[in-house]
Design an enzyme around this catalytic site. Structure first.
Site: not given
Ligand SMILES: Cc1ncc(C[n+]2csc(CCOP(=O)(O)OP(=O)(O)O)c2C)c(N)n1
Ligand SMILES: [Mg+2]
Length: 667
Positions: A406, A428-432, A473
């Site tokens: 990232e 891929q997910f905002a969390d990442f 997630h």
């Protein structure tokens, strides 16, 4: 000319270099040395601030820069004065930069070598050291995409190689065959930490094998070795684009920064390296070879001293910056003239996810060098299938699968922007985003303010709860970014808005975080224009009009509010969907609250420090006299987001909204 040894037995294999080139190498090393000697005096007199000395390491900065073409980017570090002087930056501008004066490169906003300049194709560091390694990847990628055959050179110390950014940048560069020279100046220490406490391999160059990359070890104190070897490596990269890791063995002859001293460095080590001084040795070599005589030496030194003194006078005589709030605020974002593309009459009912996919596809057609990057976005189509079919339509150069890196990809997006290419990154997910957080908030956000370099990057952020996906997630983490000046934050709740706002986000030259609620992807449908269109930032939409209360929401919360109003037809409310959080449409909020006298802000994120808090404070400050009730914030619980759906239902603000709304009305 033959191979000759210098005073202290340093071997100089001068190969095909003629006298003119040799003297130029000497002058280019002498200049930063003499500037530094002057700076040390000024530092003691309190006339310049912090100083990170490159004394003893000049051969690397100078040799590498001389091996590059002027049109090729260099990303130097804090000890690379020789890069700046070899690129012939006027000294008075450098001095002004160090004194925080207007004619420096950052209008007094950043210090020392923390600046870049497109005029000289230099991209200075940010304090965090590692991020520029990935930025170099982006510039290298631009060279490959435009078939420019240019090499990008990026510097780091051996300490910086311990950062994750180093690993990610080398990995991405190797997988993508990017024409980047990663130059590690191994100078024995990172602040006070010696190499044996920093890494545990024999040579840093050995790591290249692990990335599938070529590497070289070069005597960093030998200007001829640095120049000729790097020149050959660079030439070879231009022919066959690929990354190369170069470890320069050298030594830091002064403290980390001037005030901190070198007590922790053993004296015998210092003495041994003093004998390898790159300037003294080369000078003695040139004299021994009859290439430099006493008169020439004195004349060269006098010339440099005169240049330094004249330029110092210019910088010292420049008046200090007079602070002006408007100037500062105007430079947080690059000016963007919103261009309206009006939608055609032809519409089609689509889901949110289709609107985003169509919008992205049409922007790829609109901007023919727009690049999109993300994990599994190419043949696989992305985990949400937003980019399905894109590779077939636009090719793998423009639709790029990335390694799980990232940070490096955010940084590469920055590098693309420096090289004039727009990009969209799919998180891929905002969390990442946490794994790429530093370059978002410190590089993308601050670059325009610091040195007028925009970050033409959109980061798509699939976010949000209600999908039983657990703590990693399901987050909606917009508040981490609305807090950071320099970023724009978009958060649509409907297909129509998502498509038009995504087009604008891509047109806007500033960094934009574009939140897409996963829970709405396939559940919300709307008639949406088939063709390309844009919508402006900073304009909320008023979904319902009423006189009793103002409801302010965004994202999934808009739909919770709509459901509540549908279930309570007697409630007469203005419902404002913010659509963009930065810029924020305060005008619409205030006008509504002044009309209704009551306000409730609903957000999906947990309460403290979120958008609702700031909106509530703004209403208090701007509409206090109009209020008939305290402003109410409704948000999710102050816990991480739980997995089990009955726990998640309890966590989410949705279930609390109706009662809170009725309380506000009854106050
Ligand atoms: C992320 C981060 N951690 C720590 C620091 C503090 N710091 C600044 S320079 C430095 C040492 C860097 O060592 P090295 O990479 O070897 O470069 P050198 O100073 O030796 O040229 C440290 C620890 C920082 N600026 N950024
Ligand atoms: Mg070091």
């Amino acid at each position: 000319m033959s191979e000759t040894k210098s005073l202290f037995n340093m071997d100089y294999h001068i190969k095909d270099l003629d006298k003119k080139e040799l003297i130029q190498l000497y002058i280019n090393m002498l200049k930063p040395r003499m500037i530094e000697e002057k700076m040390l005096i000024l530092l003691r007199q309190g006339k310049v601030s912090k100083w990170f000395s490159g004394i003893g390491q000049e051969a690397i900065s100078v040799g590498v820069t001389m091996a590059m073409q002027k049109n090729e980017y260099i990303l130097p570090m804090h000890r690379n004065l020789g890069v700046f002087t070899t690129r012939d930056i006027p000294l008075h501008r450098l001095f002004a930069q160090w004194q925080g004066k207007a004619s420096g490169f950052t209008k007094g906003r950043d210090r020392s070598f923390h600046f870049g300049t497109q005029d000289y194709k230099i991209v200075g560091m940010i304090s965090h050291l590692g991020p520029q390694l990935g930025v170099a990847d982006g510039i290298g990628l631009a060279s490959n995409l435009k078939n420019k055959n240019e090499v990008t050179t990026v510097f780091t110390g051996e300490g910086g190689t311990s950062e994750g950014d180093f690993h990610e940048a080398l990995n991405v560069a190797s997988v993508w065959k990017l024409p980047v020279m990663f130059c590690v100046e191994n100078n024995g220490y990172g602040l006070s930490t010696p190499t044996n406490e920093q890494y545990n391999c024999k040579n840093i160059a050995d790591r290249a094998a692990g990335y599938g990359m070529e590497s070289h070890i070069i005597d960093g104190n030998n200007i001829i070795e640095v120049y000729t070897k790097v020149r050959d490596i660079a030439e070879s990269i231009r022919k066959t684009p690929r990354p190369v890791l170069i470890e320069f063995k050298t030594f830091r002859m002064r403290g980390h920064e001037e005030a901190s001293g070198t007590k922790y460095v053993p004296q015998d080590l210092m003495d041994a390296w003093a004998k390898k001084d790159p300037v003294v040795n080369f000078q003695s070599f040139l004299k021994g070879e009859g290439l430099l005589n006493e008169v020439e030496e004195v004349s060269i030194k006098e010339g440099i001293l005169k240049e330094i003194n004249e330029n110092l006078d210019i910088a010292f005589n420049e008046i200090d910056i007079i602070p002006d709030e408007t100037n500062e605020l105007n430079d947080v974002y690059q000016y963007f003239e919103y261009e309206e593309f009006t939608q055609k009459n032809d519409t089609k009912e689509v889901r949110l996810i289709d609107a985003i996919s169509d919008g992205l596809k049409q922007s790829m057609q609109q901007h023919d060098d727009l690049v999109i990057m993300g994990q599994d976005i190419a043949e696989y189509g992305g985990v949400f299938k937003i980019t399905e079919g894109f590779v077939e339509a636009f090719g793998k150069d423009r639709v790029r699968n990335t390694p799980i890196c990232e940070s490096a990809i955010v940084e590469a997006a920055m590098g693309l922007s420096i090289a004039g290419i727009k990009s969209v990154m799919e998180m891929q997910f905002a969390d990442f985003v946490t794994s790429g957080f530093n370059p978002v908030v410190n590089y993308l956000a601050k670059s325009y303010y610091r040195w007028n370099q925009n970050a033409d990057v959109v980061i798509r952020m699939p976010c949000g709860g209600g999908v039983a996906a657990g703590p990693f997630h399901s987050q909606t983490n917009e508040a981490w970014f609305t807090k950071t000046p320099g970023l724009k934050v978009v958060y649509p709740a409907f297909p129509y808005d998502a498509k038009g706002l995504l087009a604008t986000a891509i047109n806007d030259p500033n960094p934009v975080l574009f939140f897409e609620h996963k829970g709405l992807y396939r559940s919300i449908r709307q008639e949406v224009p088939v063709d390309y269109y844009t919508l402006p930032f900073g304009k909320a939409s008023v979904l319902k009009e009423g006189k009793d209360v103002t409801i302010i929401a965004y994202g999934a919360a808009v739909h919770w509010a709509l459901e509540t109003l549908d279930a309570n037809p007697s409630i007469n409310a203005d419902l404002i969907d913010l659509r963009t959080l930065q810029p924020l449409d305060t005008e619409t909020i205030y006008a509504s609250v002044k009309k209704t006298g009551r306000a409730i802000v609903l957000q999906e994120d947990s309460l403290f420090g979120g958008m609702a808090s700031d909106i509530s404070a703004l209403i208090m400050e701007h509409c206090f006299e109009y209020l008939d009730a305290p402003v109410k914030r409704v948000a999710s619980m102050e816990t991480p987001i739980p997995f089990a759906s009955q726990l998640e239902d309890q966590y989410l603000a949705k279930g609390k909204f109706e009662a809170a709304l009725k309380d506000v009305l009854a106050y």
